[in-house]
Scaffold this motif. Sequence first.
Motif, PDB file in Angstrom:
ATOM      1  N   GLN A  45       0.833  -1.208   0.000  1.00  0.00           N
ATOM      2  CA  GLN A  45       0.000   0.000   0.000  1.00  0.00           C
ATOM      3  C   GLN A  45       0.867   1.257   0.000  1.00  0.00           C
ATOM      4  OE1 GLN A  45      -3.190   0.272  -0.424  1.00  0.00           O
ATOM      5  NE2 GLN A  45      -3.667  -1.895  -0.331  1.00  0.00           N
ATOM      6  N   ARG A  46       1.968   1.248   0.791  1.00  0.00           N
ATOM      7  CA  ARG A  46       2.887   2.395   0.790  1.00  0.00           C
ATOM      8  C   ARG A  46       3.540   2.569  -0.577  1.00  0.00           C
ATOM      9  NH1 ARG A  46       4.238   0.200   5.796  1.00  0.00           N
ATOM     10  NH2 ARG A  46       6.077  -0.816   4.912  1.00  0.00           N
ATOM     11  N   GLN A  47       3.948   1.462  -1.175  1.00  0.00           N
ATOM     12  CA  GLN A  47       4.584   1.527  -2.497  1.00  0.00           C
ATOM     13  C   GLN A  47       3.588   2.033  -3.540  1.00  0.00           C
ATOM     14  OE1 GLN A  47       5.939  -2.262  -3.952  1.00  0.00           O
ATOM     15  NE2 GLN A  47       7.373  -1.324  -5.373  1.00  0.00           N
ATOM     16  N   LEU A  48       2.342   1.613  -3.434  1.00  0.00           N
ATOM     17  CA  LEU A  48       1.312   2.073  -4.363  1.00  0.00           C
ATOM     18  C   LEU A  48       1.090   3.574  -4.232  1.00  0.00           C
ATOM     19  CD1 LEU A  48      -0.883   1.354  -6.452  1.00  0.00           C
ATOM     20  CD2 LEU A  48      -2.430   0.983  -4.529  1.00  0.00           C
ATOM     21  N   ALA A  49       1.085   4.092  -3.010  1.00  0.00           N
ATOM     22  CA  ALA A  49       0.907   5.528  -2.788  1.00  0.00           C
ATOM     23  C   ALA A  49       2.070   6.317  -3.391  1.00  0.00           C
ATOM     24  CB  ALA A  49       0.784   5.823  -1.298  1.00  0.00           C
ATOM     25  N   GLU A  50       3.297   5.803  -3.237  1.00  0.00           N
ATOM     26  CA  GLU A  50       4.460   6.472  -3.834  1.00  0.00           C
ATOM     27  C   GLU A  50       4.365   6.481  -5.351  1.00  0.00           C
ATOM     28  OE1 GLU A  50       7.831   4.347  -2.399  1.00  0.00           O
ATOM     29  OE2 GLU A  50       7.581   5.049  -0.337  1.00  0.00           O
ATOM     30  N   ARG A  51       3.975   5.363  -5.917  1.00  0.00           N
ATOM     31  CA  ARG A  51       3.867   5.273  -7.379  1.00  0.00           C
ATOM     32  C   ARG A  51       2.757   6.173  -7.918  1.00  0.00           C
ATOM     33  NH1 ARG A  51       6.743   0.440  -8.914  1.00  0.00           N
ATOM     34  NH2 ARG A  51       8.615   0.707  -7.661  1.00  0.00           N
ATOM     35  N   LYS A  52       1.661   6.290  -7.162  1.00  0.00           N
ATOM     36  CA  LYS A  52       0.578   7.180  -7.598  1.00  0.00           C
ATOM     37  C   LYS A  52       1.034   8.636  -7.587  1.00  0.00           C
ATOM     38  CE  LYS A  52      -3.555   4.501  -6.621  1.00  0.00           C
ATOM     39  NZ  LYS A  52      -4.807   4.410  -5.854  1.00  0.00           N
ATOM     40  N   ALA A  53       1.808   9.019  -6.577  1.00  0.00           N
ATOM     41  CA  ALA A  53       2.328  10.389  -6.518  1.00  0.00           C
ATOM     42  C   ALA A  53       3.287  10.639  -7.682  1.00  0.00           C
ATOM     43  CB  ALA A  53       3.040  10.623  -5.190  1.00  0.00           C
ATOM     44  N   GLU A  54       4.137   9.675  -7.970  1.00  0.00           N
ATOM     45  CA  GLU A  54       5.064   9.811  -9.095  1.00  0.00           C
ATOM     46  C   GLU A  54       4.303   9.891 -10.416  1.00  0.00           C
ATOM     47  OE1 GLU A  54       8.729   7.293 -11.150  1.00  0.00           O
ATOM     48  OE2 GLU A  54       7.841   6.595  -9.278  1.00  0.00           O
ATOM     49  N   PHE A  55       3.238   9.094 -10.542  1.00  0.00           N
ATOM     50  CA  PHE A  55       2.426   9.120 -11.747  1.00  0.00           C
ATOM     51  C   PHE A  55       1.749  10.473 -11.929  1.00  0.00           C
ATOM     52  CE2 PHE A  55      -1.744   8.375 -13.789  1.00  0.00           C
ATOM     53  CZ  PHE A  55      -1.292   7.968 -15.036  1.00  0.00           C
ATOM     54  N   ALA A  56       1.234  11.055 -10.837  1.00  0.00           N
ATOM     55  CA  ALA A  56       0.593  12.364 -10.914  1.00  0.00           C
ATOM     56  C   ALA A  56       1.592  13.435 -11.331  1.00  0.00           C
ATOM     57  CB  ALA A  56      -0.035  12.720  -9.568  1.00  0.00           C
ATOM     58  N   GLU A  57       2.815  13.349 -10.810  1.00  0.00           N
ATOM     59  CA  GLU A  57       3.858  14.310 -11.182  1.00  0.00           C
ATOM     60  C   GLU A  57       4.217  14.187 -12.662  1.00  0.00           C
ATOM     61  OE1 GLU A  57       8.587  14.845 -10.296  1.00  0.00           O
ATOM     62  OE2 GLU A  57       7.304  14.138  -8.670  1.00  0.00           O
ATOM     63  N   THR A  59       2.323  12.959 -15.019  1.00  0.00           N
ATOM     64  CA  THR A  59       1.170  13.376 -15.818  1.00  0.00           C
ATOM     65  C   THR A  59       1.119  14.896 -15.935  1.00  0.00           C
ATOM     66  OG1 THR A  59      -0.042  11.428 -15.073  1.00  0.00           O
ATOM     67  CG2 THR A  59      -1.334  13.211 -16.021  1.00  0.00           C
ATOM     68  N   ALA A  60       1.392  15.592 -14.845  1.00  0.00           N
ATOM     69  CA  ALA A  60       1.408  17.057 -14.877  1.00  0.00           C
ATOM     70  C   ALA A  60       2.523  17.557 -15.801  1.00  0.00           C
ATOM     71  CB  ALA A  60       1.599  17.618 -13.480  1.00  0.00           C
ATOM     72  N   ARG A  61       3.677  16.922 -15.727  1.00  0.00           N
ATOM     73  CA  ARG A  61       4.790  17.314 -16.607  1.00  0.00           C
ATOM     74  C   ARG A  61       4.439  17.066 -18.070  1.00  0.00           C
ATOM     75  NH1 ARG A  61      10.732  14.561 -16.626  1.00  0.00           N
ATOM     76  NH2 ARG A  61      11.626  15.895 -18.202  1.00  0.00           N
ATOM     77  N   ARG A  62       3.789  15.936 -18.341  1.00  0.00           N
ATOM     78  CA  ARG A  62       3.381  15.626 -19.711  1.00  0.00           C
ATOM     79  C   ARG A  62       2.362  16.641 -20.223  1.00  0.00           C
ATOM     80  NH1 ARG A  62      -0.434  10.840 -21.695  1.00  0.00           N
ATOM     81  NH2 ARG A  62      -0.249  11.210 -23.907  1.00  0.00           N
ATOM     82  N   ASP A  63       1.409  17.025 -19.376  1.00  0.00           N
ATOM     83  CA  ASP A  63       0.419  18.019 -19.780  1.00  0.00           C
ATOM     84  C   ASP A  63       1.084  19.355 -20.114  1.00  0.00           C
ATOM     85  OD1 ASP A  63      -1.605  16.193 -19.483  1.00  0.00           O
ATOM     86  OD2 ASP A  63      -2.146  16.854 -17.457  1.00  0.00           O
ATOM     87  N   ALA A  64       2.085  19.743 -19.313  1.00  0.00           N
ATOM     88  CA  ALA A  64       2.800  20.995 -19.589  1.00  0.00           C
ATOM     89  C   ALA A  64       3.534  20.914 -20.918  1.00  0.00           C
ATOM     90  CB  ALA A  64       3.775  21.297 -18.462  1.00  0.00           C
ATOM     91  N   LEU A  65       4.157  19.775 -21.189  1.00  0.00           N
ATOM     92  CA  LEU A  65       4.855  19.613 -22.472  1.00  0.00           C
ATOM     93  C   LEU A  65       3.881  19.601 -23.644  1.00  0.00           C
ATOM     94  CD1 LEU A  65       7.557  16.955 -21.528  1.00  0.00           C
ATOM     95  CD2 LEU A  65       7.926  19.360 -22.075  1.00  0.00           C
ATOM     96  N   GLU A  66       2.744  18.960 -23.459  1.00  0.00           N
ATOM     97  CA  GLU A  66       1.731  18.956 -24.524  1.00  0.00           C
ATOM     98  C   GLU A  66       1.226  20.371 -24.795  1.00  0.00           C
ATOM     99  OE1 GLU A  66      -1.335  16.222 -23.448  1.00  0.00           O
ATOM    100  OE2 GLU A  66      -0.183  14.481 -24.099  1.00  0.00           O
ATOM    101  N   HIS A  67       1.074  21.165 -23.754  1.00  0.00           N
ATOM    102  CA  HIS A  67       0.638  22.549 -23.928  1.00  0.00           C
ATOM    103  C   HIS A  67       1.663  23.339 -24.743  1.00  0.00           C
ATOM    104  CE1 HIS A  67      -1.235  26.373 -23.132  1.00  0.00           C
ATOM    105  NE2 HIS A  67      -0.079  26.834 -22.658  1.00  0.00           N
ATOM    106  N   ARG A  68       2.944  23.128 -24.437  1.00  0.00           N
ATOM    107  CA  ARG A  68       3.997  23.818 -25.201  1.00  0.00           C
ATOM    108  C   ARG A  68       4.005  23.373 -26.652  1.00  0.00           C
ATOM    109  NH1 ARG A  68       9.270  25.632 -22.384  1.00  0.00           N
ATOM    110  NH2 ARG A  68       9.578  26.021 -24.585  1.00  0.00           N
ATOM    111  N   VAL A  69       3.790  22.089 -26.899  1.00  0.00           N
ATOM    112  CA  VAL A  69       3.779  21.583 -28.279  1.00  0.00           C
ATOM    113  C   VAL A  69       2.586  22.153 -29.028  1.00  0.00           C
ATOM    114  CG1 VAL A  69       3.463  19.499 -29.667  1.00  0.00           C
ATOM    115  CG2 VAL A  69       5.090  19.505 -27.783  1.00  0.00           C
TER     116      VAL A  69
END
Length: 102
Positions: A45-57, A59-69
Amino acid sequence: MLTIQKRKSYLGRLVVPALTSAVLAYFATHAETGQYGSEAKAALQRQLAERKAEFAELTARRDALEHRVRAMKDGTLEKDMIDENARRALNVAREDEIVILR
């Protein structure tokens, strides 16, 4: 005719419950601390929470790059974006500009 009767001892009555208790204790211990036990579930459960936080980060970075493109695609080219990218890539500034390094 003579019959011999054996008296049942108290220890004989405790053998089966003692073995049953030992087996149940063994399985209870492994249910708590085993590879698929409660402690392993908490670690997962702890590992899943860490991975979800990393995934959210990410995803936000990808959205910013898509906006620039999207800002650089044909039909929606912004002169400021093109100028900014060209200056950054070529490391060039005009003579009348002030460059502030971060």
